[in-house]
Design a protein around this motif. Structure first.
Motif, PDB file in Angstrom:
ATOM      1  N   THR A  88       0.813  -1.211   0.000  1.00  0.00           N
ATOM      2  CA  THR A  88       0.000   0.000   0.000  1.00  0.00           C
ATOM      3  C   THR A  88       0.846   1.260   0.000  1.00  0.00           C
ATOM      4  O   THR A  88       0.362   2.332  -0.291  1.00  0.00           O
ATOM      5  CB  THR A  88      -0.899   0.034   1.231  1.00  0.00           C
ATOM      6  OG1 THR A  88      -0.076   0.039   2.388  1.00  0.00           O
ATOM      7  CG2 THR A  88      -1.819  -1.149   1.269  1.00  0.00           C
ATOM      8  N   LYS A  89       2.136   1.148   0.369  1.00  0.00           N
ATOM      9  CA  LYS A  89       2.985   2.323   0.430  1.00  0.00           C
ATOM     10  C   LYS A  89       3.645   2.612  -0.907  1.00  0.00           C
ATOM     11  O   LYS A  89       4.384   3.582  -1.048  1.00  0.00           O
ATOM     12  CB  LYS A  89       4.049   2.137   1.512  1.00  0.00           C
ATOM     13  CG  LYS A  89       3.463   1.985   2.910  1.00  0.00           C
ATOM     14  CD  LYS A  89       4.552   1.802   3.937  1.00  0.00           C
ATOM     15  CE  LYS A  89       3.957   1.605   5.312  1.00  0.00           C
ATOM     16  NZ  LYS A  89       4.984   1.364   6.336  1.00  0.00           N
ATOM     17  N   ALA A  90       3.416   1.749  -1.895  1.00  0.00           N
ATOM     18  CA  ALA A  90       4.062   1.941  -3.188  1.00  0.00           C
ATOM     19  C   ALA A  90       3.434   3.127  -3.882  1.00  0.00           C
ATOM     20  O   ALA A  90       2.296   3.106  -4.292  1.00  0.00           O
ATOM     21  CB  ALA A  90       3.899   0.692  -4.035  1.00  0.00           C
ATOM     22  N   THR A  91       4.199   4.218  -4.024  1.00  0.00           N
ATOM     23  CA  THR A  91       3.672   5.433  -4.627  1.00  0.00           C
ATOM     24  C   THR A  91       4.108   5.610  -6.067  1.00  0.00           C
ATOM     25  O   THR A  91       3.548   6.421  -6.782  1.00  0.00           O
ATOM     26  CB  THR A  91       4.121   6.655  -3.818  1.00  0.00           C
ATOM     27  OG1 THR A  91       5.538   6.668  -3.772  1.00  0.00           O
ATOM     28  CG2 THR A  91       3.578   6.583  -2.407  1.00  0.00           C
ATOM     29  N   LYS A  92       5.104   4.868  -6.475  1.00  0.00           N
ATOM     30  CA  LYS A  92       5.589   4.960  -7.840  1.00  0.00           C
ATOM     31  C   LYS A  92       5.568   3.579  -8.487  1.00  0.00           C
ATOM     32  O   LYS A  92       6.486   3.210  -9.224  1.00  0.00           O
ATOM     33  CB  LYS A  92       7.012   5.535  -7.863  1.00  0.00           C
ATOM     34  CG  LYS A  92       7.124   6.943  -7.287  1.00  0.00           C
ATOM     35  CD  LYS A  92       6.477   7.958  -8.194  1.00  0.00           C
ATOM     36  CE  LYS A  92       6.655   9.365  -7.653  1.00  0.00           C
ATOM     37  NZ  LYS A  92       6.019  10.387  -8.487  1.00  0.00           N
ATOM     38  N   ALA A  93       4.512   2.826  -8.219  1.00  0.00           N
ATOM     39  CA  ALA A  93       4.469   1.445  -8.712  1.00  0.00           C
ATOM     40  C   ALA A  93       4.444   1.428 -10.230  1.00  0.00           C
ATOM     41  O   ALA A  93       3.776   2.220 -10.870  1.00  0.00           O
ATOM     42  CB  ALA A  93       3.237   0.743  -8.173  1.00  0.00           C
ATOM     43  N   THR A  94       5.211   0.532 -10.802  1.00  0.00           N
ATOM     44  CA  THR A  94       5.220   0.346 -12.249  1.00  0.00           C
ATOM     45  C   THR A  94       4.518  -0.940 -12.579  1.00  0.00           C
ATOM     46  O   THR A  94       4.223  -1.741 -11.705  1.00  0.00           O
ATOM     47  CB  THR A  94       6.665   0.295 -12.772  1.00  0.00           C
ATOM     48  OG1 THR A  94       7.333  -0.767 -12.112  1.00  0.00           O
ATOM     49  CG2 THR A  94       7.382   1.597 -12.488  1.00  0.00           C
ATOM     50  N   LYS A  95       4.257  -1.156 -13.822  1.00  0.00           N
ATOM     51  CA  LYS A  95       3.563  -2.372 -14.219  1.00  0.00           C
ATOM     52  C   LYS A  95       4.499  -3.557 -14.108  1.00  0.00           C
ATOM     53  O   LYS A  95       5.300  -3.824 -14.992  1.00  0.00           O
ATOM     54  CB  LYS A  95       3.021  -2.228 -15.635  1.00  0.00           C
ATOM     55  CG  LYS A  95       1.910  -1.186 -15.731  1.00  0.00           C
ATOM     56  CD  LYS A  95       1.292  -1.150 -17.108  1.00  0.00           C
ATOM     57  CE  LYS A  95       0.154  -0.155 -17.158  1.00  0.00           C
ATOM     58  NZ  LYS A  95      -0.455  -0.075 -18.493  1.00  0.00           N
ATOM     59  N   ALA A  96       4.353  -4.255 -12.981  1.00  0.00           N
ATOM     60  CA  ALA A  96       5.238  -5.375 -12.694  1.00  0.00           C
ATOM     61  C   ALA A  96       5.002  -6.542 -13.629  1.00  0.00           C
ATOM     62  O   ALA A  96       5.781  -7.479 -13.652  1.00  0.00           O
ATOM     63  CB  ALA A  96       5.031  -5.844 -11.250  1.00  0.00           C
ATOM     64  N   TYR A 142      -9.040   2.877   0.634  1.00  0.00           N
ATOM     65  CA  TYR A 142      -9.542   3.835   1.610  1.00  0.00           C
ATOM     66  C   TYR A 142      -8.374   4.645   2.163  1.00  0.00           C
ATOM     67  O   TYR A 142      -7.210   4.240   2.097  1.00  0.00           O
ATOM     68  CB  TYR A 142     -10.246   3.107   2.762  1.00  0.00           C
ATOM     69  CG  TYR A 142      -9.392   2.045   3.429  1.00  0.00           C
ATOM     70  CD1 TYR A 142      -8.499   2.377   4.451  1.00  0.00           C
ATOM     71  CD2 TYR A 142      -9.465   0.713   3.044  1.00  0.00           C
ATOM     72  CE1 TYR A 142      -7.708   1.417   5.057  1.00  0.00           C
ATOM     73  CE2 TYR A 142      -8.677  -0.255   3.644  1.00  0.00           C
ATOM     74  CZ  TYR A 142      -7.800   0.101   4.649  1.00  0.00           C
ATOM     75  OH  TYR A 142      -7.008  -0.839   5.239  1.00  0.00           O
ATOM     76  N   ARG A 143      -8.689   5.808   2.716  1.00  0.00           N
ATOM     77  CA  ARG A 143      -7.690   6.637   3.383  1.00  0.00           C
ATOM     78  C   ARG A 143      -7.465   6.117   4.797  1.00  0.00           C
ATOM     79  O   ARG A 143      -8.414   5.876   5.538  1.00  0.00           O
ATOM     80  CB  ARG A 143      -8.142   8.097   3.448  1.00  0.00           C
ATOM     81  CG  ARG A 143      -8.196   8.789   2.092  1.00  0.00           C
ATOM     82  CD  ARG A 143      -6.846   9.287   1.663  1.00  0.00           C
ATOM     83  NE  ARG A 143      -6.851   9.774   0.281  1.00  0.00           N
ATOM     84  CZ  ARG A 143      -5.761  10.167  -0.356  1.00  0.00           C
ATOM     85  NH1 ARG A 143      -4.583  10.121   0.272  1.00  0.00           N
ATOM     86  NH2 ARG A 143      -5.818  10.590  -1.606  1.00  0.00           N
ATOM     87  N   LEU A 174       0.235   7.282   5.692  1.00  0.00           N
ATOM     88  CA  LEU A 174       0.080   6.147   4.791  1.00  0.00           C
ATOM     89  C   LEU A 174      -0.705   6.509   3.540  1.00  0.00           C
ATOM     90  O   LEU A 174      -0.590   5.829   2.518  1.00  0.00           O
ATOM     91  CB  LEU A 174      -0.621   4.991   5.514  1.00  0.00           C
ATOM     92  CG  LEU A 174       0.155   4.304   6.638  1.00  0.00           C
ATOM     93  CD1 LEU A 174      -0.715   3.240   7.294  1.00  0.00           C
ATOM     94  CD2 LEU A 174       1.433   3.679   6.108  1.00  0.00           C
ATOM     95  N   GLY A 175      -1.515   7.552   3.620  1.00  0.00           N
ATOM     96  CA  GLY A 175      -2.323   7.915   2.466  1.00  0.00           C
ATOM     97  C   GLY A 175      -3.355   6.845   2.175  1.00  0.00           C
ATOM     98  O   GLY A 175      -4.101   6.412   3.042  1.00  0.00           O
ATOM     99  N   CYS A 176      -3.389   6.371   0.922  1.00  0.00           N
ATOM    100  CA  CYS A 176      -4.362   5.359   0.519  1.00  0.00           C
ATOM    101  C   CYS A 176      -3.883   3.966   0.907  1.00  0.00           C
ATOM    102  O   CYS A 176      -2.753   3.579   0.623  1.00  0.00           O
ATOM    103  CB  CYS A 176      -4.583   5.405  -0.994  1.00  0.00           C
ATOM    104  SG  CYS A 176      -5.595   6.798  -1.538  1.00  0.00           S
TER     105      CYS A 176
END
Length: 676
Positions: free
Chosen positions: A1-9, A69-70, A77-79
């Protein structure tokens, strides 16, 4: 959930493997995307439907998460994303090759429950492997342990050519496992606890919350999570002790918080229906013996406790929404996943840090493996239905390997009695005209733990079925005239009709808790407790000597009482307090019953004379005593009502003095001559 720059794995997977079928696409698109998109534009509203007056403009303008959810537990944590979504707003689907309508969560792709799933594409398997490794931060050794729990015949995926192959080696599988009949219907998939409080959309048991809502169930608005509100609702210290406040922790990654109510078999979902708005209005849980821990989870988060028990942060306790039964069934190896949950929790080793609350609905709770209890953080409480302590030696200072009675809490195995018509007359001693001892249940032959061998080796037999007691009692005393032990023709209804007339009922759990304890109490049958090294529901609060006959002990040195059981019972009955024990069971029944506004309408209709929330209050009192905090006023009042103002006013007789003192009942209640 903390991945903010997730790429298409999924790039590493071949296009053929990762491309979902038309059926998969149809299922993925069946969920109304407009309902999710609408969340971003919905207004910030309070519980009454009006704008939350103290909500900051910054909080209310925060964009809703696309698939999640927030966090209320930690704003940083954000989302918190739904299963296998990533990105700042959970907008990236990390398992595009999977049929989300089938798997619900990647955990099931690699779990023993996989035999209830259709074969997934190998592309899906590859994507899920990456998701689980990322979310749990797994080493290769940890991944192998987690992913190889299922039998080899279940380790199957479908490759790009349509062949059934091993999901790890990609070698052809000649005899793959059969697919079991589905246990999860489409309707059951989209039931969320409390229906996301009407402030979000439920998808695969995860709440996608509207703008301005926070928490795993959208239970908080912006005002609720503000620092000023939290500080103002901390309650009053008494004698230097903080008032209990419980956080519902929402910061775990999606596969650490395995979705509540995922497997329906142990919850006995009784009624699910679609409302006019095409949302599930309610799910009802029957009296299932696997439902009580889940019931605790849903009761803690009810909106009526906000700011009096439930808090977003800064609590005395932090509930961890991890449910072992969801990934291992009633006896499966939840310990495989537990370390990955614990490593995601904030440290709580300071004296002012909250205690963690873990729950389990499994037969043996956190006693399934000796090592499970040691996996938890030091300031942790386990709430489960099986209080097996399992001491390693006869040293009086020895540490129990499993249930730790100083902190852990045993709750009844059922929310209320199994298939019973409640009758107040069952708590009148004059109704006990039947057998001296009653038992109806299964038996197992345990070599080395039968007859005199059992009596000489109670500790050696501690781990066998019912600790060997059921078989011993039935074989040894089946011809005793006033014992009813697995009577011929003893069907369920017949057995319970006899149980309610019996003076004592044998309680000797099989390979876990014994629902007969709840069942017998509800019929006014005094429990005969036989287990050694065992804690029973709320036994730091309840004085079992006032309503039960316990012939177990810590080291199995009371074998003579079992050897001479007919005389043991006759002597106990001759003391003259059996009638008082029967009467007190009426109060015990009240604290054994779990109630909440969501699930107990039918029970309340049939059982009008009750103390609402007495069971939940007793569970909280048990936690409070072990962790040195004070119950909130409502729950103290509830327990004082049960102790002094319910029925004949003698409910206080079932409580231990320390517990009764902690309720802080009024002087007028405690000194009323009618209650003495």
């Amino acid at each position: 959930t903390k991945a903010t720059k997730a790429t298409k794995a999924t790039k590493a997977t071949t296009e053929k493997e990762k491309a979902p079928s038309e059926t998969v696409r149809a299922r993925k698109n069946a969920f109304d995307s407009k309902s999710i998109a609408a969340l971003s534009s919905s207004p910030t509203v309070g519980e009454t439907g009006t704008s939350s007056r103290n909500a900051s403009s910054a909080s209310s303008s925060i964009e809703a998460c696309a698939h999640g959810y927030r966090s209320a537990s930690d704003p940083k944590l954000g989302c918190a994303c739904g299963h296998a979504y990533a990105g700042e707003r959970c907008e990236i689907d990390s398992i595009a090759a999977c049929d989300r309508g089938e798997i619900m969560t990647c955990a099931y792709v690699f779990s023993p429950w996989g035999d209830a799933l259709e074969y997934q594409s190998c592309g899906c398997v590859s994507e899920c492997e990456k998701v689980l490794k990322r979310e749990h931060n797994l080493t290769d050794a940890e991944w192998h342990k987690m992913s190889h729990e299922m039998p080899e015949s279940m380790q199957v995926c479908v490759d790009s050519e349509g062949r059934k192959v091993n999901m790890f080696t990609r070698r052809y599988v000649a005899a793959p496992r059969a697919i079991k009949e589905k246990q999860i219907s489409t309707h059951q998939r989209n039931v969320c606890m409390h229906n996301c409080f009407g402030r979000g959309v439920c998808k695969d048991r995860v709440c996608y919350c509207e703008t301005g809502r926070f928490g795993m169930l959208c239970q908080f608005d912006a005002d609720d999570v503000s620092v000023d509100t939290i500080q103002a609702s901390m309650g009053t210290k008494l004698d230097g002790k903080r008032e209990m406040r419980i956080e519902y922790y929402d910061g775990l990654s999606s596969h650490a918080r395995i979705p509540l109510f995922t497997k329906a078999y142990y919850l006995d979902i009784k009624k699910e229906h679609l409302g006019e708005d095409d949302l599930h209005e309610q799910s009802q849980i029957d009296t299932s013996m696997y439902a009580s821990a889940a019931h605790v989870a849903e009761t803690i988060v009810e909106k009526r406790w906000k700011r009096t028990l439930l808090t977003p942060r800064s609590g005395t306790h932090r509930f961890v929404p991890f449910f072992p039964t969801n990934i291992g069934g009633n006896v499966g190896a939840a310990d495989v996943y537990l370390p990955y949950v614990v490593r995601q929790l904030p440290n709580n080793d300071g004296d002012d840090d909250p205690w963690y609350i873990f729950v389990s609905m499994q037969d043996r709770g956190f006693c399934l493996h000796d090592r499970m209890r040691d996996m938890l953080p030091p300031r942790s409480i386990v709430v489960h239905s099986f209080g097996w302590q399992k001491f390693t030696s006869e040293d009086v200072n020895a540490e129990p390997r499993c249930h730790r009675p100083d902190f852990d809490v045993v709750i009844p195995s059922c929310r209320h009695a199994y298939q019973t018509a409640f009758d107040e007359n069952d708590f009148n001693a004059s109704s006990k005209t039947g057998p001296m001892l009653f038992f109806s249940g299964s038996l197992r032959d345990e070599p080395g733990c039968k007859g005199e061998d059992l009596l000489q080796n109670r500790l050696k037999c501690i781990d066998v079925y019912s600790q060997g007691v059921r078989m011993y009692v039935v074989e040894t005393f089946q011809n005793v005239s006033d014992f009813s032990l697995n009577a011929p023709g003893g069907k369920e209804a017949f057995s319970r009709d006899v149980m309610k007339t019996a003076k004592y009922c044998l309680v000797a759990g099989g390979h876990g808790f014994d629902m007969r304890l709840v069942d017998g109490v509800a019929r006014g049958c005094v429990p005969l407790l036989t287990a050694i090294q065992m804690s029973y529901p709320y036994d730091n609060v309840l004085d079992y000597s006032k309503f039960a006959l316990d012939i177990g002990d810590r080291w199995g040195k009371t074998s003579d009482k079992l050897r001479n059981l007919p005389d043991t019972l006759k002597e106990a009955y001759a003391k003259g307090d059996h009638g008082d024990m029967v009467r007190r069971l009426r109060y015990v029944h009240e604290v054994y019953v779990m109630e909440d506004e969501l699930t107990d309408e039918e029970y309340r209709e049939a059982h009008l004379n009750n103390v609402t929330d007495a069971g939940f209050a007793t569970m909280l009192a048990s936690i409070a005593l072990g962790t040195n905090v004070v119950l909130p006023p409502y729950f103290r009042t509830t327990l004082c009502t049960l102790a002094y103002d319910f029925l004949d006013g003698r409910g206080h007789e079932i409580f231990k003095k320390e517990a009764l003192d902690s309720f802080r009942c009024s002087q007028a209640q405690r000194t009323n001559p009618a209650n003495l």
